[in-house]
Design a protein around this motif. Structure first.
Motif, mmCIF file in Angstrom:
data_model
loop_
_atom_site.group_PDB
_atom_site.id
_atom_site.type_symbol
_atom_site.label_atom_id
_atom_site.label_comp_id
_atom_site.label_asym_id
_atom_site.label_seq_id
_atom_site.Cartn_x
_atom_site.Cartn_y
_atom_site.Cartn_z
ATOM 1 N N UNK A 51 -52.704 73.110 39.291
ATOM 2 C CA UNK A 51 -53.322 72.658 40.531
ATOM 3 C C UNK A 51 -53.345 73.713 41.639
ATOM 4 N N UNK A 52 -52.437 74.693 41.582
ATOM 5 C CA UNK A 52 -52.447 75.754 42.592
ATOM 6 C C UNK A 52 -53.168 77.006 42.092
ATOM 7 N N UNK A 53 -52.934 77.360 40.826
ATOM 8 C CA UNK A 53 -53.618 78.533 40.275
ATOM 9 C C UNK A 53 -54.969 78.163 39.682
ATOM 10 N N UNK A 54 -55.169 76.868 39.384
ATOM 11 C CA UNK A 54 -56.427 76.435 38.794
ATOM 12 C C UNK A 54 -56.587 76.866 37.349
ATOM 13 N N UNK A 55 -55.463 77.031 36.639
ATOM 14 C CA UNK A 55 -55.473 77.472 35.244
ATOM 15 C C UNK A 55 -54.984 76.318 34.378
ATOM 16 N N UNK A 56 -55.654 76.010 33.283
ATOM 17 C CA UNK A 56 -55.178 74.946 32.393
ATOM 18 C C UNK A 56 -53.726 75.175 31.988
ATOM 19 N N UNK A 57 -52.971 74.076 31.905
ATOM 20 C CA UNK A 57 -51.547 74.171 31.609
ATOM 21 C C UNK A 57 -51.124 73.055 30.674
ATOM 22 N N UNK A 58 -50.134 73.359 29.855
ATOM 23 C CA UNK A 58 -49.509 72.366 28.990
ATOM 24 C C UNK A 58 -48.073 72.176 29.442
ATOM 25 N N UNK A 59 -47.622 70.923 29.432
ATOM 26 C CA UNK A 59 -46.285 70.582 29.893
ATOM 27 C C UNK A 59 -45.357 70.343 28.713
ATOM 28 N N UNK A 60 -44.095 70.715 28.896
ATOM 29 C CA UNK A 60 -43.084 70.557 27.854
ATOM 30 C C UNK A 60 -41.743 70.286 28.519
ATOM 31 N N UNK A 61 -40.834 69.656 27.797
ATOM 32 C CA UNK A 61 -39.482 69.474 28.313
ATOM 33 C C UNK A 61 -39.058 68.040 28.461
ATOM 34 N N UNK A 62 -38.369 67.505 27.443
ATOM 35 C CA UNK A 62 -37.867 66.127 27.439
ATOM 36 C C UNK A 62 -38.959 65.113 27.761
ATOM 37 N N UNK A 63 -40.101 65.293 27.131
ATOM 38 C CA UNK A 63 -41.169 64.290 27.147
ATOM 39 C C UNK A 63 -41.046 63.561 25.817
ATOM 40 N N UNK A 64 -40.661 62.303 25.868
ATOM 41 C CA UNK A 64 -40.210 61.645 24.636
ATOM 42 C C UNK A 64 -40.946 60.359 24.282
ATOM 43 N N UNK A 65 -41.814 59.845 25.151
ATOM 44 C CA UNK A 65 -42.509 58.611 24.776
ATOM 45 C C UNK A 65 -43.962 58.669 25.220
ATOM 46 N N UNK A 66 -44.749 57.807 24.616
ATOM 47 C CA UNK A 66 -46.198 57.842 24.808
ATOM 48 C C UNK A 66 -46.599 57.560 26.247
ATOM 49 N N UNK A 67 -45.989 56.586 26.866
ATOM 50 C CA UNK A 67 -46.357 56.240 28.241
ATOM 51 C C UNK A 67 -46.034 57.366 29.204
#
Length: 360
Positions: A296-312
């Motif tokens: 949102x600040x650099x305007x570059x696509x990003x993928x998130x990682x780190x203790x994301x454990x459920x679908x919701x």
């Protein structure tokens, strides 16, 4: 449509969904012999199971661009044709399941030549297939590691060339995404951070100098990687060195823009790994805010990682505009069919092998 199961396109490549598998070392390759560093049956079943489970992108674990670039003697490499041939079996199966095959290209720098984690993860010597580690500066990672050899300018240029050659071999092996490993305190990250880079030449000191090696690697890889295929860069958004000299989230936002100008299509955002003994506030989604800043600040696509454990949780991150895709590490180790289960929960659609039709 569920955001998690909406297709996503970068350049000419479309990912069937946004459930992605990040690189996670298996430490299961042969440490010597004609198939040193080549994937084995373990790797085939490990990645194949997640593809059959509906994962949209699988990024194969950190793969050494040279023998000395591996984290351990048991890591994968892609510096010879035997390794390329062994990888083709995996990429062909992933594609048969509708999964995009990616590979992470890396050099461990001062954190190289270590044992497998379940054997303690400490440094190993020549008698255990080890070697001399190299780094931007002759500074050991921690008290267990010996000081690495400081790279010369010629040594730096050689490694840049090794990244390019590894990318060329990766394409030959059937991969459609290449990711450059600039995170977790490995060689590129060591150059980025003033914590580990004390050089006084054109590769040290200022922000421009400390980012020079990374951008040279990106340029070399992009020059051999097809224009129609995406290039990723994994970064540790912060060293977590509050009040001390280190790489910061502000640096990451600035650098993301630089990477995009050099042909990087998506930033895979993690944190930490370059300094020992730091306190990291680990919790569910603790690294998502860093991905959100890149997006949102650099305007570059990003993928998130780190203790994301459920679908919701994953769905909410995407719906809130905090990331463009979700990388699920631990959860995909626990459940190879996470994508199929999440699709049932969220009302999405995912590839299901004919042999598993009764699981729908």
């Amino acid at each position: 449509m569920s955001a998690l199961f909406e297709p996503y396109t970068l350049r000419s490549l479309t990912f069937p969904n946004r459930v992605w598998m990040p690189p996670m070392c298996q430490y299961s390759a042969a440490p010597d012999g004609p198939l040193t560093g080549a994937p084995t049956d373990w790797h085939f079943q490990h990645y194949g199971a997640r593809a059959a489970g509906g994962t949209g992108l699988i990024i194969v674990e950190a793969t050494g661009v040279s023998p000395e670039g591996r984290i351990s003697p048991y890591d994968l490499g892609i510096w010879n044709d035997a390794q390329v041939e062994a990888f083709r079996r995996i990429t062909a199966f992933l594609k048969s399941q509708g999964t995009v095959a990616g590979i992470q290209l890396g050099h461990a720098g001062r954190k190289a030549s270590t044992d497998r984690p379940w054997k303690g993860g400490g440094p190993v010597g020549p008698e255990e297939h080890g070697w001399q580690a190299v780094a931007p500066s002759a500074i050991a990672f921690d008290e267990r590691h010996a000081a690495p050899a400081e790279l010369t300018a010629d040594g730096i240029r050689e490694i840049v060339g090794q990244f390019a050659e590894a990318a060329r071999r990766s394409l030959d092996a059937g991969f459609e995404v290449a990711e450059i490993h600039g995170a977790h305190g490995y060689l590129i990250g060591q150059f980025l951070s003033p914590h580990s880079n004390h050089r006084t030449d054109e590769y040290g000191g200022s922000y421009e100098n400390r980012t020079r090696f990374a951008l040279e690697v990106v340029d070399a890889v992009r020059a051999v990687w097809p224009d129609e295929l995406p290039l990723f860069f994994r970064i540790s958004a912060t060293d977590w060195l509050e009040g001390r000299a280190g790489w910061t989230a502000d640096d990451t936002v600035l650098f993301a823009s630089d990477l995009a100008r050099h042909g990087v299509d998506l930033i895979d955002v993690s944190t930490g790994g370059n300094a020992s003994g730091v306190r990291i506030p680990v919790g569910p989604g603790y690294q998502v805010p860093f991905a959100a800043r890149v997006r949102n600040e650099a305007g570059v696509p990003a993928a998130a990682v780190g203790l994301i454990t459920d679908a919701e949780q994953a769905e909410k991150i995407l719906a809130n505009g905090e990331a463009d895709a979700i990388l699920l590490g631990r959860e995909l180790l626990r459940d190879p069919s996470f994508a199929r289960r999440a699709a049932r929960e969220l009302g999405g659609a995912v590839h299901v092998p004919d042999q598993y039709h009764r699981s729908v």
